[in-house]
Design an enzyme around this catalytic site. Sequence first.
Site, PDB file in Angstrom:
ATOM      1  N   HIS A  90      -3.279   7.205   3.087  1.00 57.64           N
ATOM      2  CA  HIS A  90      -3.734   5.824   2.449  1.00 57.64           C
ATOM      3  C   HIS A  90      -4.982   5.658   2.877  1.00 57.64           C
ATOM      4  O   HIS A  90      -5.267   5.727   3.796  1.00 57.64           O
ATOM      5  CB  HIS A  90      -2.655   4.834   3.005  1.00 57.64           C
ATOM      6  CG  HIS A  90      -3.283   3.409   2.463  1.00 57.64           C
ATOM      7  ND1 HIS A  90      -3.702   3.080   1.245  1.00 57.64           N
ATOM      8  CD2 HIS A  90      -3.122   2.153   3.306  1.00 57.64           C
ATOM      9  CE1 HIS A  90      -3.883   1.797   1.244  1.00 57.64           C
ATOM     10  NE2 HIS A  90      -3.576   1.251   2.503  1.00 57.64           N
TER      11      HIS A  90
ATOM     12  N   CYS B 268       0.600  -1.349   0.007  1.00 63.40           N
ATOM     13  CA  CYS B 268      -0.158  -0.202  -0.046  1.00 63.40           C
ATOM     14  C   CYS B 268       0.876   1.345  -0.070  1.00 63.40           C
ATOM     15  O   CYS B 268       0.362   2.388  -0.407  1.00 63.40           O
ATOM     16  CB  CYS B 268      -0.962  -0.092   1.162  1.00 63.40           C
ATOM     17  SG  CYS B 268      -2.009  -1.312   1.059  1.00 63.40           S
TER      18      CYS B 268
ATOM     19  N   ASN C 123      -9.923  -0.417   0.628  1.00 62.26           N
ATOM     20  CA  ASN C 123      -8.486  -0.240   0.428  1.00 62.26           C
ATOM     21  C   ASN C 123      -8.261  -0.777  -0.899  1.00 62.26           C
ATOM     22  O   ASN C 123      -8.088  -2.018  -1.019  1.00 62.26           O
ATOM     23  CB  ASN C 123      -7.808  -0.947   1.836  1.00 62.26           C
ATOM     24  CG  ASN C 123      -6.377  -0.729   1.824  1.00 62.26           C
ATOM     25  OD1 ASN C 123      -5.665  -0.469   0.579  1.00 62.26           O
ATOM     26  ND2 ASN C 123      -5.802  -1.517   2.958  1.00 62.26           N
TER      27      ASN C 123
HETATM   28  N1  ACO Z   1     -17.820  -8.152  10.976  1.00 63.57           N
HETATM   29  C1  ACO Z   1     -18.341  -8.571  12.386  1.00 63.57           C
HETATM   30  N2  ACO Z   1     -17.426  -8.603  13.197  1.00 63.57           N
HETATM   31  C2  ACO Z   1     -16.079  -8.700  12.939  1.00 63.57           C
HETATM   32  C3  ACO Z   1     -15.706  -8.585  11.778  1.00 63.57           C
HETATM   33  C4  ACO Z   1     -16.553  -8.190  10.594  1.00 63.57           C
HETATM   34  N3  ACO Z   1     -16.178  -8.053   9.467  1.00 63.57           N
HETATM   35  N4  ACO Z   1     -14.373  -8.809  11.742  1.00 63.57           N
HETATM   36  C5  ACO Z   1     -13.987  -9.032  12.985  1.00 63.57           C
HETATM   37  N5  ACO Z   1     -15.121  -9.101  13.783  1.00 63.57           N
HETATM   38  C6  ACO Z   1     -15.227  -9.330  15.186  1.00 63.57           C
HETATM   39  C7  ACO Z   1     -14.258 -10.010  15.769  1.00 63.57           C
HETATM   40  O1  ACO Z   1     -14.336 -11.445  15.474  1.00 63.57           O
HETATM   41  C8  ACO Z   1     -14.082  -9.766  17.322  1.00 63.57           C
HETATM   42  O2  ACO Z   1     -14.857 -10.400  17.714  1.00 63.57           O
HETATM   43  P1  ACO Z   1     -14.810 -11.241  19.419  1.00 63.57           P
HETATM   44  O3  ACO Z   1     -14.778  -9.955  20.214  1.00 63.57           O
HETATM   45  O4  ACO Z   1     -16.169 -12.088  19.556  1.00 63.57           O
HETATM   46  O5  ACO Z   1     -13.587 -11.879  19.209  1.00 63.57           O
HETATM   47  C9  ACO Z   1     -14.682  -8.407  17.009  1.00 63.57           C
HETATM   48  O6  ACO Z   1     -15.359  -8.167  15.981  1.00 63.57           O
HETATM   49  C10 ACO Z   1     -13.509  -7.204  17.262  1.00 63.57           C
HETATM   50  O7  ACO Z   1     -12.418  -7.521  16.146  1.00 63.57           O
HETATM   51  P2  ACO Z   1     -11.067  -7.019  16.288  1.00 63.57           P
HETATM   52  O8  ACO Z   1     -10.197  -7.486  15.139  1.00 63.57           O
HETATM   53  O9  ACO Z   1     -10.632  -6.476  17.593  1.00 63.57           O
HETATM   54  O10 ACO Z   1     -11.740  -5.691  15.591  1.00 63.57           O
HETATM   55  P3  ACO Z   1     -11.181  -4.162  15.127  1.00 63.57           P
HETATM   56  O11 ACO Z   1     -11.476  -3.005  15.766  1.00 63.57           O
HETATM   57  O12 ACO Z   1      -9.448  -4.378  15.464  1.00 63.57           O
HETATM   58  O13 ACO Z   1     -11.267  -3.872  13.367  1.00 63.57           O
HETATM   59  C11 ACO Z   1     -10.075  -4.289  11.510  1.00 63.57           C
HETATM   60  C12 ACO Z   1     -10.632  -5.100  12.672  1.00 63.57           C
HETATM   61  C13 ACO Z   1     -10.955  -3.211  10.890  1.00 63.57           C
HETATM   62  C14 ACO Z   1      -9.278  -4.911  10.712  1.00 63.57           C
HETATM   63  C15 ACO Z   1      -8.939  -3.131  12.218  1.00 63.57           C
HETATM   64  O14 ACO Z   1      -8.114  -4.004  12.929  1.00 63.57           O
HETATM   65  C16 ACO Z   1      -7.908  -2.656  11.133  1.00 63.57           C
HETATM   66  O15 ACO Z   1      -8.601  -1.692  10.317  1.00 63.57           O
HETATM   67  N6  ACO Z   1      -6.814  -2.917  11.354  1.00 63.57           N
HETATM   68  C17 ACO Z   1      -5.820  -2.137  10.220  1.00 63.57           C
HETATM   69  C18 ACO Z   1      -5.733  -2.913   8.767  1.00 63.57           C
HETATM   70  C19 ACO Z   1      -5.431  -2.068   7.848  1.00 63.57           C
HETATM   71  O16 ACO Z   1      -5.637  -0.982   7.373  1.00 63.57           O
HETATM   72  N7  ACO Z   1      -4.799  -3.174   6.836  1.00 63.57           N
HETATM   73  C20 ACO Z   1      -4.416  -2.543   5.539  1.00 63.57           C
HETATM   74  C21 ACO Z   1      -2.814  -2.295   5.615  1.00 63.57           C
HETATM   75  S1  ACO Z   1      -2.460  -1.871   4.055  1.00 63.57           S
HETATM   76  C22 ACO Z   1      -1.551  -2.987   2.866  1.00 63.57           C
HETATM   77  O17 ACO Z   1      -0.463  -2.962   2.842  1.00 63.57           O
HETATM   78  C23 ACO Z   1      -2.460  -4.030   2.507  1.00 63.57           C
END
Ligand code: ACO
Length: 321
Positions: A247, A112, A277
């Site tokens: 980004h 990214c 993304n």
């Molecule tokens: N829908 C519903 N529930 C979900 C989903 C979903 N799509 N995904 C996860 N959950 C659940 C999990 O299972 C968890 O449940 P639990 O508490 O019962 O275990 C709960 O929601 C919380 O999950 P987290 O992973 O803690 O959620 P978080 O608030 O961290 O959000 C996310 C997850 C959106 C992926 C976040 O961590 C994020 O945006 N991280 C950065 C990712 C990013 O930007 N990556 C790209 C980098 S760029 C590149 O080079 C590709």
Amino acid sequence: MRATIIGVGSCVPEKIVTNDDLAKSIETSDEWIRTRTGIKERRVADDGTSTSDLAIVAAEKALKSAKLSPEDLDLIIVGTTSPDYLFPSVACLLQNKLEAKKAAAFDVSAACSGFNYALTVASSFIENGTHKNILVVGADTLTKYLNWKDRGTCILFGDGAGAVVLTASDDGSGILSNWLKAEGRLGDRLIMPGGGSRDPEQKNTRFITMDGKEVFKFAVRVLEESIYESLKAANLSVKDIDLLIPHQANDRIINHVIKKMGLPKEKVYVNLQKYGNTSAASIPLALDEAVSDGKINKGNIVVLAGFGAGLTAGANVIKWR
Ligand code: ACO
């Protein structure tokens, strides 16, 4: 001499996949995805569309807006981590399709941050006087590497391409500074394990695997660092920013950082609600839309700041022509 942007263009596939569409096949909801990421929908390339198919359209649009022909190009650089083939590069595919006979061509792999890395390389070529006109493209079709049953990753990504044409200029405009960073020690936090020379037969997964929380923490830390460091290198400060294009990964990452930096929301361009993304395409796609929306004017200071797999980060400070 500086590298100045004289043309921009972009391309996304036609097919729209909404959060509600995803909620039909995995346990998620529009509300969860919107509040955790800001994303409402994303574009998904069909089976017959590869990264170079999107990249060529963005490139042609950028050349048209630059009023240059492909024969004017000395170099083509593509930031991508989803190339059509391991080789030849997407840049070489473009060189052939565009009939840019004079141009050398290569890809840059920084996920990214790929567009920030490619722009940095291109601006160095222009500043050292060896090249005059360079096409820089950021293009990815990461939806092809998603496990559509993994709700932690499949909700985040979309496909697209964005391109700029750079030329050598001494009118005071152009890329004022570049800043790049890599933290390879965190590489396994966002990885596509299968398909490389370690696992050519893809015995491991060929899908993106991610530790979302760790990537989130990295993103918040380096987005702020990249903006400060690139501005410092240009002898500027946060109050000089006319438009920040970060980004487009997650609006919680963006909002956290701009609040901490005291940068008003009006000075930040966000279109991730429409595209998710799009990896290396996200910044040039947003740049093209910001230019079309009239958000960037002559003399404006524009900061492009990316972060991604590697883990990598990069930022470019531009005085708009
Ligand atoms: N829908 C519903 N529930 C979900 C989903 C979903 N799509 N995904 C996860 N959950 C659940 C999990 O299972 C968890 O449940 P639990 O508490 O019962 O275990 C709960 O929601 C919380 O999950 P987290 O992973 O803690 O959620 P978080 O608030 O961290 O959000 C996310 C997850 C959106 C992926 C976040 O961590 C994020 O945006 N991280 C950065 C990712 C990013 O930007 N990556 C790209 C980098 S760029 C590149 O080079 C590709």
